[in-house]
Design an enzyme around this catalytic site. Structure first.
Site, PDB file in Angstrom:
ATOM      1  N   GLY A 142      10.192  43.035  37.495  1.00 58.31           N
ATOM      2  CA  GLY A 142      11.567  43.253  37.053  1.00 58.31           C
ATOM      3  C   GLY A 142      11.930  42.478  35.800  1.00 58.31           C
ATOM      4  N   LYS A 143      10.937  41.987  35.079  1.00 65.20           N
ATOM      5  CA  LYS A 143      11.183  41.186  33.872  1.00 65.20           C
ATOM      6  C   LYS A 143      12.024  41.942  32.852  1.00 65.20           C
ATOM      7  CE  LYS A 143       6.818  40.818  33.049  1.00 65.20           C
ATOM      8  NZ  LYS A 143       6.395  41.613  34.227  1.00 65.20           N
ATOM      9  N   SER A 144      11.565  43.130  32.475  1.00 66.52           N
ATOM     10  CA  SER A 144      12.280  43.910  31.454  1.00 66.52           C
ATOM     11  C   SER A 144      13.655  44.333  31.941  1.00 66.52           C
ATOM     12  CB  SER A 144      11.461  45.144  31.058  1.00 66.52           C
ATOM     13  OG  SER A 144      10.250  44.764  30.433  1.00 66.52           O
TER      14      SER A 144
ATOM     15  N   SER B  85       2.337  37.509  30.518  1.00 73.24           N
ATOM     16  CA  SER B  85       1.815  36.204  30.073  1.00 73.24           C
ATOM     17  C   SER B  85       1.314  35.388  31.261  1.00 73.24           C
ATOM     18  CB  SER B  85       2.871  35.434  29.275  1.00 73.24           C
ATOM     19  OG  SER B  85       4.135  35.441  29.900  1.00 73.24           O
TER      20      SER B  85
END
Length: 206
Positions: free
Chosen positions: A45-47, A114
């Protein structure tokens, strides 16, 4: 595809200082520039959270830019593959871009898996103390696989994708992130609230 990226020192290349500096741009924008580095597994759910936070900050009148992993691969890093060396170079380039954007006075949101602490530390070391905020979007692997928005986990389990983070390639969790989002326990809006609260606490925004 693996790219050979060469770096070298050149005594004839000198940094040129400009009259309009970061301090002026920050004062002009009434904010403290920083890099919010969203890290987590694919599908965590980063973006989504980074995009929602950018929308919230824009609504509040702040100046931002969102760097997204897939978008960067379409341009700046389209010559890179997914070997260990190329993934490291991908993060290095993104870090350099984020640093320039912070110098422009922006609040930069970067959403990238990352997976390695060393790579994230590389970007942290590029910036002055307090300007790099690691945001760990902590979503269990089982939940990420269940979501699988791009069908990547399914391909990785079938052996169609090699060295996929979380399956046959390690993800090193942040040890002390500035913002730790337990993404499976809250709504996106609540996660954004947590980010905004921390930005206020760090006096990035007022």
């Amino acid at each position: 595809m693996t790219s050979a990226v060469q770096t070298h020192d050149n005594d004839n290349v000198v940094w040129h200082a400009h009259q309009i500096d970061k301090a002026f741009r920050s004062q002009q924008k009434k904010q403290q520039p920083c890099v919010l580095w969203f890290t987590g597994l694919s599908g965590a759910g980063k973006s989504t959270v980074a995009g929602a936070l950018e929308t919230r900050l824009a609504e509040l009148g702040f100046h931002t830019y969102l760097l997204d992993g897939d978008n960067i691969r379409h341009g700046l890093c389209k010559d890179l593959g997914f070997s260990t060396e190329d993934r490291r170079e991908n993060i290095r380039r993104i870090g350099e871009v984020a640093k320039l954007m912070a110098d422009a006075g922006l609040i930069v949101l970067s959403a990238f898996i990352s997976p390695h602490r060393q790579e994230r530390q590389l970007v942290r070391d590029m910036l002055p103390s307090g300007e790099f905020l690691e945001v760990f979007v902590d979503t269990p692997l089982e939940e990420c696989e269940k979501r699988d928005p791009k069908g990547l986990y399914k391909k990785a389990r079938a052996g169609q994708i090699k060295h996929f983070t979380g399956i046959d390639s390690e993800y090193e969790k942040p040890e002390a992130p500035e913002i730790h989002l337990q993404a499976g326990d809250y709504t996106v809006s609540e996660l954004v609230d947590q980010c905004v609260a921390q930005l206020k606490h760090n006096q990035i925004i007022r």
